[in-house]
Design a protein around this motif. Structure first.
Motif, mmCIF file in Angstrom:
data_model
loop_
_atom_site.group_PDB
_atom_site.id
_atom_site.type_symbol
_atom_site.label_atom_id
_atom_site.label_comp_id
_atom_site.label_asym_id
_atom_site.label_seq_id
_atom_site.Cartn_x
_atom_site.Cartn_y
_atom_site.Cartn_z
ATOM 1 N N GLU A 169 -7.773 5.348 -2.384
ATOM 2 C CA GLU A 169 -8.693 5.896 -1.384
ATOM 3 C C GLU A 169 -8.245 7.299 -0.997
ATOM 4 O O GLU A 169 -7.061 7.524 -0.763
ATOM 5 C CB GLU A 169 -8.670 4.984 -0.145
ATOM 6 N N THR A 170 -9.186 8.235 -0.950
ATOM 7 C CA THR A 170 -8.857 9.603 -0.560
ATOM 8 C C THR A 170 -9.370 9.877 0.845
ATOM 9 O O THR A 170 -10.531 9.601 1.156
ATOM 10 C CB THR A 170 -9.483 10.608 -1.542
ATOM 11 N N ILE A 171 -8.469 10.378 1.694
ATOM 12 C CA ILE A 171 -8.853 10.756 3.061
ATOM 13 C C ILE A 171 -8.521 12.232 3.234
ATOM 14 O O ILE A 171 -7.399 12.651 2.933
ATOM 15 C CB ILE A 171 -8.071 9.921 4.104
ATOM 16 N N ILE B 290 -3.312 5.086 -0.753
ATOM 17 C CA ILE B 290 -4.079 5.953 0.146
ATOM 18 C C ILE B 290 -3.563 7.372 -0.037
ATOM 19 O O ILE B 290 -2.362 7.624 0.095
ATOM 20 C CB ILE B 290 -3.937 5.511 1.623
ATOM 21 N N ARG C 261 -4.354 2.090 11.515
ATOM 22 C CA ARG C 261 -5.632 1.736 10.897
ATOM 23 C C ARG C 261 -5.483 0.492 10.019
ATOM 24 O O ARG C 261 -6.335 -0.395 10.016
ATOM 25 C CB ARG C 261 -6.134 2.909 10.054
ATOM 26 N N GLU C 262 -4.382 0.422 9.290
ATOM 27 C CA GLU C 262 -4.162 -0.700 8.369
ATOM 28 C C GLU C 262 -3.544 -1.911 9.063
ATOM 29 O O GLU C 262 -3.408 -2.976 8.470
ATOM 30 C CB GLU C 262 -3.243 -0.265 7.224
ATOM 31 N N ARG D 76 -2.568 -1.039 -3.852
ATOM 32 C CA ARG D 76 -3.522 0.062 -3.712
ATOM 33 C C ARG D 76 -2.836 1.272 -3.090
ATOM 34 O O ARG D 76 -1.691 1.170 -2.634
ATOM 35 C CB ARG D 76 -4.756 -0.354 -2.914
ATOM 36 N N ILE E 296 -3.768 11.148 1.251
ATOM 37 C CA ILE E 296 -4.177 12.059 2.322
ATOM 38 C C ILE E 296 -4.202 13.457 1.707
ATOM 39 O O ILE E 296 -3.163 14.017 1.373
ATOM 40 C CB ILE E 296 -3.191 12.041 3.512
ATOM 41 N N ILE F 142 0.855 -1.199 0.000
ATOM 42 C CA ILE F 142 0.000 0.000 0.000
ATOM 43 C C ILE F 142 0.886 1.243 0.000
ATOM 44 O O ILE F 142 1.684 1.445 0.915
ATOM 45 C CB ILE F 142 -0.896 0.029 1.258
ATOM 46 N N VAL G 212 1.305 5.306 0.299
ATOM 47 C CA VAL G 212 0.607 6.414 0.963
ATOM 48 C C VAL G 212 1.333 7.711 0.616
ATOM 49 O O VAL G 212 2.567 7.755 0.637
ATOM 50 C CB VAL G 212 0.622 6.251 2.504
ATOM 51 N N ILE H 203 -2.347 6.107 9.843
ATOM 52 C CA ILE H 203 -2.683 5.175 8.757
ATOM 53 C C ILE H 203 -2.145 3.769 9.044
ATOM 54 O O ILE H 203 -2.810 2.759 8.787
ATOM 55 C CB ILE H 203 -2.106 5.699 7.411
#
Lengths: 308, 253
Positions: free
Chosen positions: B204-206, B84, B109-110, B82, B86, B59, B61, B106
């Motif tokens: 994924e957008t945070i 992420i 969370r992961e 994938r 931010i 992943i 980030v 993050i």
């Protein structure tokens, strides 16, 4: 407003970059203490001889021979209650530990300080030293590493008192296995007065011996460009540049180095720069005080044969 | 084992940084940007672990404005599973302590057991974020690595560290963070089919503001100036004798 100097030892000697840190810290506070993490209590003697240090704080434990960064950073953070500044010379030793100390103290450390403007304002390099930034910190505790080439190296002549701190060792989730030291009889790269540095132009590891021969003749340290390191001519700890070592010797003799900006960043403050290269357009040549435009093997053979 | 690879978008390392005297910032308007070279090495190492079956998921980030998505797409095109993103509203001056706090969030969370990241970004040259992150989440730490050997049961890793005096070998128990040095590997290029495929990989957008992390600057940049390399008045020499004579006169021998 006391400052604590994190001491880096080479064997039992205080490193040159630590001496630069002392000079820098005297601009921040006139009350300097030194912290030594070691397995050998006798190391106190070389540290207490440093000029400018009030008290040497020793933490002595077998576990600190090749200390885990997890352990070292915890011990340092715990000592910092009494201090406003933590200063160390820039090196892989300090760059490994100090940011983790910063995180434990909720402080944003400042890397590679080159100039101290005031107690909270510093100059540091960005973009491989192509940009210098003046930065002001609002942190109450200030954690920094300083460039050894930017400050005088303080000498001996002190007689600091020695205090042993009894600390229980924090648990560690990693362990030391071995150290494969680069053994060299030559001067140490970052403090050498003269450096002979080789680039990709050398063409092979075997040809790099010509650089070593010239270095021995001049009592110089050996350096290398990243291209020479990547090509496997010599190991990475000889690399000069943004991602290697920053040097400022009296004499920097560059052989077969074209001069990528990342390399220039590591040596541009050298007093005299000599370039030996057959390419007159190489960026390195513009940096030179003396240029010898020639086949580098002809030049090396002639220099190595020359009776000084 | 999940691997998180933080990646940073920086000025292309082969481009000269220019200062905008008005804003007192490095001028990045219309500048060529790229993934930080050390991050590419980190991505490559994670992909190697995935391909050997040691990692379950990789992943990437990154943190920044919308343009940062380009860098994440590059990581996806190289092969990570994938991404992420931010998202920040503007060009915030995020410092390593802030970045480390965001990444810590993050990683928790992961529930990632391994973080592989660059030892420094070639814009601010701080060389701090990995170390700070390890302190915040109490992971074991291996900096400046040029060797990475995962144990058969994936419970620990033997690393070689490039330190000033040579190569140090250490064993880290997982969970761990490693920061990579240049000689660890040769990063791959993304092939055209993989660049196409990357467009449909999950990203994924945070919103940064949703994480509740204090990002007020600890360090303020008061001014910047180009220090670049100053050209010197180069004098030509043409023999060893001439060179040694000059150097003697300069008093550097």
């Amino acid at each position: 407003m006391s400052a604590l100097i994190l001491i880096e030892l080479n064997g039992s000697d205080v490193s040159a970059n630590t001496r630069a840190a002392i000079t820098a810290a005297l601009n921040l506070s006139d009350s300097l203490d030194a912290l030594v993490l070691t397995n050998d209590a006798s190391n106190a003697s070389s540290v207490s001889a440093l000029a400018g240090i009030n008290t040497v704080k020793m933490i002595v434990d077998d576990a600190l021979e090749h200390a885990n960064v997890e352990v070292a950073s915890r011990l340092i953070a715990d000592v910092m209650n009494d201090y406003s500044f933590l200063v160390a010379g820039s090196s892989t030793f300090s760059k490994n530990i100090l940011p983790r100390v910063g995180a434990l103290l909720d402080v944003q450390p400042i890397s590679d300080v080159c100039e101290i403007k005031s107690k909270n304002t510093f100059v540091r390099p960005l973009y491989a030293g192509n940009v210098m930034a003046t930065v002001e910190t609002s942190d109450e505790t200030i954690v920094m590493t300083v460039r050894a080439t930017a400050f005088e190296h303080s000498g001996d002549g002190g007689s600091a008192s020695v205090e042993t701190i009894s600390a229980s060792m924090p648990s560690a989730n990693s362990e030391f296995i071995s150290l494969q030291e680069s053994v060299s009889e030559r001067p140490e790269l970052t403090t050498a007065e003269r450096i002979v540095s080789g680039g990709r132009g050398l063409g092979s590891k075997e040809n790099f011996a010509l650089i070593e021969q010239l270095a021995d003749k001049l009592d110089a340290a050996i350096g290398a460009s990243r291209a020479a390191v990547d090509a496997g001519f010599i190991s990475n700890d000889y690399q000069v540049g943004q991602t290697g070592k920053v040097v400022a010797p009296k004499l920097y003799l560059a052989v077969g180095i074209s001069g990528a900006i990342q390399h220039l960043a590591g040596m541009k403050d050298s007093q005299v720069i000599v370039v030996i290269n057959n390419d007159p357009d190489a960026p390195m040549s513009r940096m030179a005080d003396l240029v010898w435009q020639v086949d580098l093997f002809d030049a090396l053979n002639e220099l190595n044969a020359y009776q000084v | 084992m999940k691997i998180i690879i933080p990646v940073k978008r920086v000025l292309d390392p082969y481009t000269q940084a220019r200062v905008n005297k008005q804003t007192q910032q490095v001028d990045l308007t219309n500048a060529k940007m790229a993934m930080n070279p050390f991050c590419e090495i980190a991505v490559e190492e994670a992909l190697t672990l995935k391909e050997s079956g040691s990692a379950s998921e990789t992943i990437a980030v990154s943190i920044g404005t919308d343009k940062t998505v380009d860098t994440l797409r590059t990581a996806l095109a190289m092969g990570v599973d994938r991404a992420i993103f931010i998202k920040t509203d503007s060009e915030l001056d995020l410092q390593p302590l802030h970045v480390a706090k965001i990444l810590a969030n993050i990683i928790k969370r992961e529930e990632a057991e391994l973080v592989i990241m660059g030892k420094q970004a070639v814009d601010n040259d701080n060389n701090q974020t990995g170390q700070m992150l390890s302190g915040l989440i109490d992971y074991s730490l291996g900096t400046f690595i040029s060797k990475f050997d995962l144990s058969d049961d994936a419970s620990s890793v033997e690393i070689g560290r490039e330190i000033d005096s040579g190569i140090e070998t250490r064993k880290l128990n997982l969970p761990a963070i490693v920061t990579v040095d240049l000689r660890l590997n040769e990063p791959r290029y993304a092939s055209l089919p993989n660049i196409m495929k990357a467009r449909s990989k999950p990203l994924e957008t945070i919103e940064l503001s949703s994480l509740g992390i204090d990002t007020s600057p600890r360090i303020k940049i008061l001014s910047v100036e180009e220090s670049g390399t100053k050209d010197r008045a180069s004098k030509q020499v043409s023999s060893a004798e001439e060179l040694f004579t000059e150097l003697n006169q300069m008093g550097v021998l």
